[in-house]
Design an enzyme around this catalytic site. Sequence first.
Site, PDB file in Angstrom:
ATOM      1  N   SER A 182      -5.745  -3.253   1.219  1.00 27.59           N
ATOM      2  CA  SER A 182      -4.794  -3.619   2.256  1.00 27.59           C
ATOM      3  C   SER A 182      -5.139  -4.214   3.440  1.00 27.59           C
ATOM      4  O   SER A 182      -5.541  -5.266   3.415  1.00 27.59           O
ATOM      5  CB  SER A 182      -3.822  -2.322   2.301  1.00 27.59           C
ATOM      6  OG  SER A 182      -2.737  -2.343   2.986  1.00 27.59           O
ATOM      7  N   ASP A 227       3.794  -2.453  -6.474  1.00 30.81           N
ATOM      8  CA  ASP A 227       3.648  -2.315  -5.004  1.00 30.81           C
ATOM      9  C   ASP A 227       4.918  -2.678  -4.087  1.00 30.81           C
ATOM     10  O   ASP A 227       5.665  -3.946  -4.138  1.00 30.81           O
ATOM     11  CB  ASP A 227       2.464  -3.190  -4.514  1.00 30.81           C
ATOM     12  CG  ASP A 227       1.904  -2.828  -2.987  1.00 30.81           C
ATOM     13  OD1 ASP A 227       2.861  -2.085  -2.460  1.00 30.81           O
ATOM     14  OD2 ASP A 227       0.698  -2.953  -2.924  1.00 30.81           O
ATOM     15  N   HIS A 267       1.016   0.890  -4.435  1.00 27.55           N
ATOM     16  CA  HIS A 267       0.165   0.498  -3.326  1.00 27.55           C
ATOM     17  C   HIS A 267      -0.939   1.569  -3.075  1.00 27.55           C
ATOM     18  O   HIS A 267      -0.963   2.432  -2.618  1.00 27.55           O
ATOM     19  CB  HIS A 267       0.681   0.417  -1.907  1.00 27.55           C
ATOM     20  CG  HIS A 267       0.056  -0.051  -0.816  1.00 27.55           C
ATOM     21  ND1 HIS A 267       0.043  -1.743  -0.662  1.00 27.55           N
ATOM     22  CD2 HIS A 267      -0.514   0.104   0.216  1.00 27.55           C
ATOM     23  CE1 HIS A 267      -0.755  -1.877   0.292  1.00 27.55           C
ATOM     24  NE2 HIS A 267      -0.995  -1.002   0.865  1.00 27.55           N
TER      25      HIS A 267
END
Length: 237
Positions: A119, A171, A203
């Site tokens: 991320s 996601d 995610h």
Amino acid sequence: MSFTSLIKVPQSNKICSASVIFLHGSGDTGQAFLNWIKFLIGDVVSPHISFYFPTAPLRPYTPLGGELSYVWFDRYDITPEAPEHIETLQEIGANLKSLVNDIVNTGVPLNRIMIGGFSMGGALALHSAYRFTPGLAGTFALSSFLNKNSLVYSELKSETTPLYMAHGEKDTMVPISWGKKTYDELTKLNVKGEFVPLVYTLHELKKSELNGLFKWIEKRLPPLETDIQPLLKTDIQ
């Protein structure tokens, strides 16, 4: 702001010839990120590679209304359309470059070091590999994206650094289209790599994703002859 903490995963070799820096996502820590990986695939073991898990500084984070969070840099908003927060990116980029220099000073050359992350950590890894510390052995970004007008695109300094990206098709926090757009923009600048879509994945990290990543890492950071430990006479039966 410097790192809150830094974890180095010990290996069986007293001296390692390669290093990998893992950068966690926003609000996480290096220890929790390491624990997540260990939960999915077990201990992070590769006798010739040192693994580093730093924790981001505790700083005000605009998407949380200015509340303090362990984030590598600030964001004006979590969308590719927002401009980058250049000041905090430059600040953490300098700290990460200092860590790389420290590793080089232990005897590990720059072209035997990788930086990657999940991320927000993946976004910082891309800035590091292509702007702040060109010449790395590779970089990886998992469930990550760069902003539309990212400085990575306009200030790219190392198109030969290999890239590995993986992204969950389900996601909803960081849609896969953002990650794929980032990958496509980098390949337009002659960066070579691979983009791996992950089916039924939100995610998050997945076991298959990490297994693929570590194979990619080992391929680009193979052991050297100096990494092979000689047998002692007591080891020979």
